[in-house]
Design an enzyme around this catalytic site. Structure first.
Site, PDB file in Angstrom:
ATOM      1  N   LYS A  23     -46.451  -0.405 108.212  1.00  0.00           N
ATOM      2  CA  LYS A  23     -45.324  -0.445 108.236  1.00  0.00           C
ATOM      3  C   LYS A  23     -43.978  -1.258 109.496  1.00  0.00           C
ATOM      4  O   LYS A  23     -44.746  -1.933 110.470  1.00  0.00           O
ATOM      5  CB  LYS A  23     -45.292   1.043 110.565  1.00  0.00           C
ATOM      6  CG  LYS A  23     -43.830   0.791 110.698  1.00  0.00           C
ATOM      7  CD  LYS A  23     -44.865   2.199 112.020  1.00  0.00           C
ATOM      8  CE  LYS A  23     -42.866   3.132 112.384  1.00  0.00           C
ATOM      9  NZ  LYS A  23     -43.227   3.791 113.630  1.00  0.00           N
TER      10      LYS A  23
ATOM     11  N   ASP B  84     -40.912  13.043 119.422  1.00  0.00           N
ATOM     12  CA  ASP B  84     -40.520  12.878 117.904  1.00  0.00           C
ATOM     13  C   ASP B  84     -41.247  14.434 117.387  1.00  0.00           C
ATOM     14  O   ASP B  84     -41.280  12.942 116.282  1.00  0.00           O
ATOM     15  CB  ASP B  84     -40.032  11.268 118.246  1.00  0.00           C
ATOM     16  CG  ASP B  84     -38.827  11.610 116.728  1.00  0.00           C
ATOM     17  OD1 ASP B  84     -38.227  12.774 116.427  1.00  0.00           O
ATOM     18  OD2 ASP B  84     -39.091  10.537 116.131  1.00  0.00           O
TER      19      ASP B  84
ATOM     20  N   ALA C 111     -37.633   4.914 107.386  1.00  0.00           N
ATOM     21  CA  ALA C 111     -37.398   5.799 108.974  1.00  0.00           C
ATOM     22  C   ALA C 111     -35.651   4.441 109.093  1.00  0.00           C
ATOM     23  O   ALA C 111     -35.729   4.071 108.992  1.00  0.00           O
ATOM     24  CB  ALA C 111     -38.231   6.118 109.707  1.00  0.00           C
ATOM     25  N   SER C 112     -35.612   5.671 110.502  1.00  0.00           N
ATOM     26  CA  SER C 112     -34.732   4.828 110.965  1.00  0.00           C
ATOM     27  C   SER C 112     -34.974   3.484 112.015  1.00  0.00           C
ATOM     28  O   SER C 112     -33.407   2.195 111.726  1.00  0.00           O
ATOM     29  CB  SER C 112     -33.606   5.357 112.280  1.00  0.00           C
ATOM     30  OG  SER C 112     -34.926   5.632 113.036  1.00  0.00           O
TER      31      SER C 112
ATOM     32  N   ALA D  90     -37.719   0.969 110.527  1.00  0.00           N
ATOM     33  CA  ALA D  90     -39.143   0.519 109.894  1.00  0.00           C
ATOM     34  C   ALA D  90     -39.136   1.834 108.739  1.00  0.00           C
ATOM     35  O   ALA D  90     -39.012   2.657 108.571  1.00  0.00           O
ATOM     36  CB  ALA D  90     -40.477   0.615 110.906  1.00  0.00           C
ATOM     37  N   GLN D  91     -40.289   0.537 107.984  1.00  0.00           N
ATOM     38  CA  GLN D  91     -40.743   1.462 106.720  1.00  0.00           C
ATOM     39  C   GLN D  91     -41.767   0.894 106.437  1.00  0.00           C
ATOM     40  O   GLN D  91     -42.508  -0.105 107.120  1.00  0.00           O
ATOM     41  CB  GLN D  91     -39.772   0.482 105.122  1.00  0.00           C
ATOM     42  CG  GLN D  91     -39.781  -0.028 105.294  1.00  0.00           C
ATOM     43  CD  GLN D  91     -38.826  -0.617 103.950  1.00  0.00           C
ATOM     44  OE1 GLN D  91     -37.540  -0.499 103.822  1.00  0.00           O
ATOM     45  NE2 GLN D  91     -39.335  -1.068 103.237  1.00  0.00           N
ATOM     46  N   VAL D  92     -42.948   1.632 105.340  1.00  0.00           N
ATOM     47  CA  VAL D  92     -44.070   1.726 105.346  1.00  0.00           C
ATOM     48  C   VAL D  92     -44.802   1.708 104.355  1.00  0.00           C
ATOM     49  O   VAL D  92     -44.315   2.020 103.169  1.00  0.00           O
ATOM     50  CB  VAL D  92     -44.771   3.348 105.352  1.00  0.00           C
ATOM     51  CG1 VAL D  92     -46.134   3.431 105.419  1.00  0.00           C
ATOM     52  CG2 VAL D  92     -44.585   3.656 107.124  1.00  0.00           C
TER      53      VAL D  92
END
Length: 552
Positions: free
Chosen positions: A205, A342, A186-187, A189-191
């Protein structure tokens, strides 16, 4: 062509001037850094990022500002855009085609900018993608389709540096197993999927490093550009969007704050909405493996809420999920006063209820899993109950109560009907139509009836409304999009659920303030009357939609 050429020097002057000023802002920001390597990286990266922003903003502003100026009869007419539309009658198919091409082209420019610069820019793009009530459809659709599912990823070396800095070791040391390929980005972080030394499968995350490195300077330069464009074109005012990102970004960048929101959300359902608490879930947090920039949580598998094919394979009806999503967020808004703001499809996943309970027809019952708890808003009692009273009035088409509650939020005599139209995506005449399905959106034209041609009214309304209500409007748009994806047809069920829960919240607040037996009895009779109305509306809905709901 001379007309067109005369515009470009001004555009480039704006771009270069903003870049020069922005570099000063960036330099001032990084001057305080204690890390020479980071300072050097920022000094080389920020000018390029700012120049991209300046050129894109100047180009789009010169196109879009004229769109709104023409609609609002402003004297600020931009010749370049006027030249493109010259000789094309208002309302003609050719004019509509040209405008569509201009909007699409500039939406792509904005998309390209966001992806190249990343970070805060993608977050802004995501906001734009959820503003159906404000920006042309070409912009919101382009941003929505790309910003949620195609975000850039950090390299594995960058991930390793974050893990080592935050947890004191490499991913292989901290976890028994760690997949170097992210399952989502995502904008912010990444998982990554991992497994703890105790054998639990977890989702890790990891914050993108550039968010920490450039966020402050990026935000300062974005603010500068927006203010510069507004100075040139006062009617083109997106400063409220910058204000929103300024307030929410620091909270979203603190993953411990996200973890606390996760826990509080679930506590609210157990305490205030026990009747659906078992149907709503958030992943368990592993606190010993979490910091402000790295969050470790329970790994939960399930399709996104808009993945109809996978949902049906689970034996779950999309109709049941639609009802659960509406119920969940209505309880948050009107009873908890603590709202996940969100709720796009990537943050809502579905699984069969772990208890294995099923409906009387043998279908699996769904459980809604809420992800990404970084962005929440708290509503004080007055705001929460006033907002509940407004939605109760909207569902029941009570014109007097609608006006009364809109005025509480500052909409005023001149804009309260416009405010309700944005909330419902319906013209005022439909909002107060006594027919029970008056709020159902039948086609996409309803969604755009209050688009750019009403820009001046929208801008004025956004200045008047409390910031928290603007975020509730964004949340409404997200939920409407989810509902449309699930049912793929007009839906009244969601409005009935919203009406019922908002009415319950209003009654509960009145009962808590009742000071006499007479008041208590009066409120009790009001509650019975309201319940009877909703039962009649529900029966009418069943008669109309029962065959269709069986097929879903």
């Amino acid at each position: 062509m001379a007309v067109s050429r005369s515009i470009w020097p001004s555009k480039w002057k704006l771009a270069f001037a903003a870049t020069a000023l922005g570099c000063g802002v960036g330099a001032a920001t990084i001057a305080n850094s204690d890390d020479p390597a980071t300072s050097l990286k920022l000094c080389t990266a920020i000018p390029l990022r700012l120049f991209r922003l300046s050129v894109t903003a100047a180009t789009i502003a010169f196109v879009k500002a004229l769109t709104f100026s023409l609609k609002c009869n402003s004297n600020r007419v931009l010749l370049d855009y006027e030249y493109s539309l010259m000789g094309l009658p208002e309302g003609s198919d050719e004019r509509a085609r040209v405008k569509h091409e201009l909007h699409t082209r500039n939406a792509r420019r904005l998309e390209d900018l966001c992806f190249k610069n990343g970070g805060i820019y993608i977050k802004l793009g995501q906001h734009v993608g959820q503003l159906d009530f404000l920006v042309p459809l070409e912009y919101s659709k382009t941003m929505r389709e790309s910003m949620l599912n195609k975000c850039p990823t950090s390299t594995y070396d960058q991930v390793c540096r974050v893990v080592k800095k935050e947890l004191g070791g490499t991913p292989e040391e901290i976890f028994d197993d760690f997949d170097p390929v992210p399952i989502a980005s995502a904008s912010i972080a990444q998982v990554h999927v991992a497994r703890t030394h105790e054998g639990q499968k977890v989702a890790v995350k990891v914050q993108h490093t550039h968010m920490t490195d450039t966020a402050a300077a990026d935000f300062a330069t974005v603010e500068l550009i927006v203010n510069t464009v507004h100075r040139f074109f006062p009617s083109f005012d997106y400063r409220w969007l910058v204000d929103e990102v300024r307030e929410t970004s620091p909270k979203e960048l603190d993953f411990l704050n996200e973890a606390k929101n996760n826990v509080k959300c679930m506590e609210n359902f157990r305490r205030l909405s026990p009747h659906i608490a078992g149907y709503v879930y958030a992943p368990k947090i592993y606190w010993s493996l979490s910091t402000s920039k790295l969050l470790t949580m329970e790994f939960i598998e399930g399709p996104q809420v808009n993945d109809l094919k996978s949902i049906k394979k689970l034996g779950i009806r999309p109709h049941d999920i639609s009802k659960l999503v509406s119920q969940t967020f209505a309880e948050m808004m009107f009873k908890h006063g603590f709202v996940h703001c969100d709720p796009h499809a990537a943050n809502l996943i579905v699984r069969a209820l772990p208890s294995g309970r099923s409906s009387i027809f043998g279908r699996c019952k769904p459980q809604l899993v809420l992800l990404d708890h970084g962005l929440y808003k708290e509503l004080d009692t007055y705001t929460r109950t006033s907002y509940a009273a407004l939605w109760k009035a909207l569902v029941l088409a009570d014109a007097k109560a609608i006006k009364e509650n809109c005025m509480k939020f500052g909409a005023g005599e001149d804009l309260y009907t416009f405010f309700t139209s944005i909330l419902t995506m319906k013209p005022w005449e439909r909002v107060i139509d006594p027919s029970f399905d008056h709020l159902v959106i039948h086609d996409q034209s309803d969604l755009q009836i209050y688009g750019p041609e009403y820009f001046s009214q929208v801008t004025e309304l956004l200045h008047r409304l409390p910031r928290v209500i603007l975020l509730m409007m964004k949340t409404n748009d997200c939920l409407r999009s989810v509902d449309n994806a699930l049912l793929q047809r007009p839906s009244l069920e969601s409005f009935l659920i919203i009406g019922r829960v908002s009415a319950e919240a209003v009654i509960e607040e009145k009962l808590s303030n009742a000071k006499s037996l007479f008041s208590f009895i009066s409120i009790w009779f009001e509650e019975i009357s309201l319940e009877a109305r909703f039962i009649i509306m529900q029966l009418a809905l069943w008669v109309l939609q029962f065959p269709k709901s069986l097929s879903l």
